[in-house]
Design a protein around this motif. Sequence first.
Motif, PDB file in Angstrom:
ATOM      1  N   UNK A   1       0.848  -1.198   0.000  1.00  0.00           N
ATOM      2  CA  UNK A   1       0.000   0.000   0.000  1.00  0.00           C
ATOM      3  C   UNK A   1       0.885   1.251   0.000  1.00  0.00           C
ATOM      4  N   UNK A   2       1.970   1.253  -0.781  1.00  0.00           N
ATOM      5  CA  UNK A   2       2.918   2.374  -0.836  1.00  0.00           C
ATOM      6  C   UNK A   2       3.580   2.571   0.531  1.00  0.00           C
TER       7      UNK A   2
ATOM      8  N   UNK B   1       8.625   8.901 -11.218  1.00  0.00           N
ATOM      9  CA  UNK B   1       8.038   8.124 -12.300  1.00  0.00           C
ATOM     10  C   UNK B   1       8.463   8.684 -13.650  1.00  0.00           C
TER      11      UNK B   1
ATOM     12  N   UNK C   1       4.340   8.138 -17.737  1.00  0.00           N
ATOM     13  CA  UNK C   1       3.422   8.146 -16.607  1.00  0.00           C
ATOM     14  C   UNK C   1       3.299   9.526 -15.978  1.00  0.00           C
TER      15      UNK C   1
ATOM     16  N   UNK D   1      -7.017   4.214   5.799  1.00  0.00           N
ATOM     17  CA  UNK D   1      -7.858   5.063   4.936  1.00  0.00           C
ATOM     18  C   UNK D   1      -7.066   5.459   3.703  1.00  0.00           C
ATOM     19  N   UNK D   2      -7.787   5.584   2.578  1.00  0.00           N
ATOM     20  CA  UNK D   2      -7.159   5.996   1.322  1.00  0.00           C
ATOM     21  C   UNK D   2      -8.000   7.055   0.642  1.00  0.00           C
ATOM     22  N   UNK D   3      -7.320   7.927  -0.096  1.00  0.00           N
ATOM     23  CA  UNK D   3      -8.015   8.871  -0.970  1.00  0.00           C
ATOM     24  C   UNK D   3      -7.198   8.997  -2.264  1.00  0.00           C
ATOM     25  N   UNK D   4      -7.773   9.536  -3.327  1.00  0.00           N
ATOM     26  CA  UNK D   4      -7.038   9.614  -4.593  1.00  0.00           C
ATOM     27  C   UNK D   4      -5.782  10.493  -4.500  1.00  0.00           C
ATOM     28  N   UNK D   5      -4.876  10.299  -5.453  1.00  0.00           N
ATOM     29  CA  UNK D   5      -3.615  11.043  -5.458  1.00  0.00           C
ATOM     30  C   UNK D   5      -3.854  12.535  -5.621  1.00  0.00           C
TER      31      UNK D   5
ATOM     32  N   UNK E   1      -6.964  15.563  -6.766  1.00  0.00           N
ATOM     33  CA  UNK E   1      -8.298  15.952  -7.220  1.00  0.00           C
ATOM     34  C   UNK E   1      -8.548  17.371  -6.734  1.00  0.00           C
TER      35      UNK E   1
ATOM     36  N   UNK F   1      -7.831  14.581   4.386  1.00  0.00           N
ATOM     37  CA  UNK F   1      -9.016  14.064   5.071  1.00  0.00           C
ATOM     38  C   UNK F   1      -8.837  12.595   5.461  1.00  0.00           C
ATOM     39  N   UNK F   2      -8.176  11.808   4.600  1.00  0.00           N
ATOM     40  CA  UNK F   2      -8.008  10.378   4.897  1.00  0.00           C
ATOM     41  C   UNK F   2      -7.231  10.186   6.194  1.00  0.00           C
TER      42      UNK F   2
ATOM     43  N   UNK G   1      -1.846  10.032   0.678  1.00  0.00           N
ATOM     44  CA  UNK G   1      -3.181   9.510   0.378  1.00  0.00           C
ATOM     45  C   UNK G   1      -3.490   8.171   1.042  1.00  0.00           C
ATOM     46  N   UNK G   2      -2.456   7.437   1.468  1.00  0.00           N
ATOM     47  CA  UNK G   2      -2.678   6.151   2.142  1.00  0.00           C
ATOM     48  C   UNK G   2      -2.256   6.294   3.595  1.00  0.00           C
TER      49      UNK G   2
END
Lengths: 388, 340
Positions: A85-86, A128, A132, A240-244, A246, A255-256, A374-375
């Motif tokens: 999970x990174x 990266x 990508x 908890x996870x949220x997108x990279x 947004x 928030x995560x 995010x993670x």
Amino acid sequence: MTKEPVAVIGIGQTKHVAARRDVSIAGLVREAARRALEDAELAWADIDAVVIGKAPDFFEGVMMPELYLADALGAVGKPMLRVHTAGSVGGSTALVAANLIAARVHRTVLTLAFEKQSESNAMWGLSLPIPFQQPLLAGAGGFFAPHVRAYIRRTGAPDTVGSLVAYKDRRNALKNPYAHVRDPDVTLEKVRSSPMLWDPIRYLETCPSSDGACALVLSDTAGARRAPRPPAWVRGGAMRSEPTMFAGKDYVSPQAGKDCAADVYRQAGIGDPRREIDVVEMYVPFSWYEPMWLENLGFAAEGEGWKLTESGVTELDGDLPVNPSGGVLSTNPIGASGMIRFAEAALQVRGQAGEHQVDGARLALGHAYGGGSQFFSMWLVGCERPDA
Amino acid sequence: MREVAIVAFAQSAHRRDTAEVSEVEMLMPVLHEVLGQVGLTAGEIDFTCSGSSDYLAGRAFSFTMALDGVGAWPPITESHVEMDGAWALYEAWVKILTGEARTALVYAYGKSSPGALRDVLTRQLDPYYVAPLWPDSVSLAALQAQALIDAGVTSEPELAAVAARGRTAVSSRSGADADDYVVRPLRRRDCPPISDGAAAVVLASRDTARGLCERPAWIRGMDHRIEAHSLGVRDLADSPSTRLAAQRAGAFDAPVDTAELHAPFSCQEVVLRRALRLDDAVNVNPSGGALAANPVMATGLIRLGEAAARIHRGQSDRALAHATSGPCLQQNLVAVLEGS
């Protein structure tokens, strides 16, 4: 049916260094696993399952290395799970292992996380390539520095706070025999005059690249009763996870992270983390993340985290010691760094942290994060069984 | 133990090359379809878990892009295994067993087309003694096939029959070159196609499952075991880890009518049938199995999904689903699913 309480009954880690040229990857993980088993006074046969975690496989150039590590970790004939999970993976791996016991699928589980970063170049591994991503960043520092600047601008924190964190963590590392970066001559002036890498993060305010492994033996109530040394009980754990990225994402205080901490505190019945939690091992790869996470985790009001750091509250002898082990700033085998936080939290409540022991620590938080902020994975451990 | 069921399954059309879509674009329709089956949104799912490999994607942290496709906002409780999605399903099953979640979304995806899969998979091997020799996945499976033939367990005609069954289910390997040897004794028809694809399932605990699916596929047991890595210390004609996992999953407690086996090579179906004691009465791989479509990292999860879907449709009452990982069936997972 309620969950089975989960106890940490064995902890082992390697001496973390820049390059362990004397051992293979198997040798590295086995060293930590054996130390955890010795601490629990158990043999390989006592382990029901193995849960292993690490960050990207490209760091060692081995795809799904758990397949090759099955023999070295005594997993042959047993279930073996591999988590990724990174950067939060070390923590997530321990939580996946804990769930196997909480669900009563297994009684005693070995969980381990590692990274042997000397096999590759982690900074460029984290940058990266095209197609990508645009070639805008150099390593994790390039990604996180703008968010640190946003924090400073948002809170008006004096620009000296980061160096205070680094100076503290590097001094704490001198009390931890397993820490990678141990500089007995470290001074605040030395930190402040070290080269600027990613403004405002200086060389001595950034984490090293380490080879290392960390292992935990987790068990149920019966296993804890048989354990030779006091266990650390898992009082709460969450991911908890949220997108990279947004629109509207708060990189400074995601928030995560807030949701994850709130979930852990709810499970453990914590109303005021600042008052009730005795010590924190948080994932601080760049100095400024200490004040940032102090706010995100609810130890300080928004905009006030840097004041705790500045006033010495997070020092080893302060009111809320943060990273008495020296933290990620002193030791960073990326895949293992989260589990080291979880393990160090457990060492504190077991009273076995040696020279960096916080007197009377009864409740300790282990924290990890990864990806683009995010993670998140966290656990709260205590010296008392949850329902006792 | 809490009861947990597979209540929905969806998969992509698996294709040889999907250069025109990203992994997220390949995955998103599958996620929408599986959630649509149960009328839930990503935010209403208690736990999300996925399986994928950075080595297929060719970049570190490739699973983070997939998370963007899930729509993890507000933040979700989520985890990821660098394994076939069958093990993500296992992690989600355990999560529901703890009582911390009532529903779980599990997905897996893999694109084999951008690289040379046979070479990529050599990177899974012992990095000091084996990987430097670059023994590819077909060659290793051929060693296994030869070991089976030498032991008198199977023959080339029997392997041809296994491959023909996979071909009948889905006609994907019926080209003119099907009889050509790839690596002796394996012919083209004995080897899996190279596929890009994705799959997803929804799991639910007892009370929730009945409201989401007319005939849930109840997970009666699930277990997985790993063997030694070195092929030299294993009996390639046998799969003790499959047998042990099946035993722990309760597979031998009563006969199954259907089995979905994750056997990328025809010879591996022979090994698995023996380890699982499946006779001719069992409908093996009605989906065509991995010989019909092999989106690496999703193929195992698809076996669980296909078995569950047959139960959902009333075509099976008790099914076995199997997933594998590593060279020559090193690691194996077995689940037993029932319709009532």
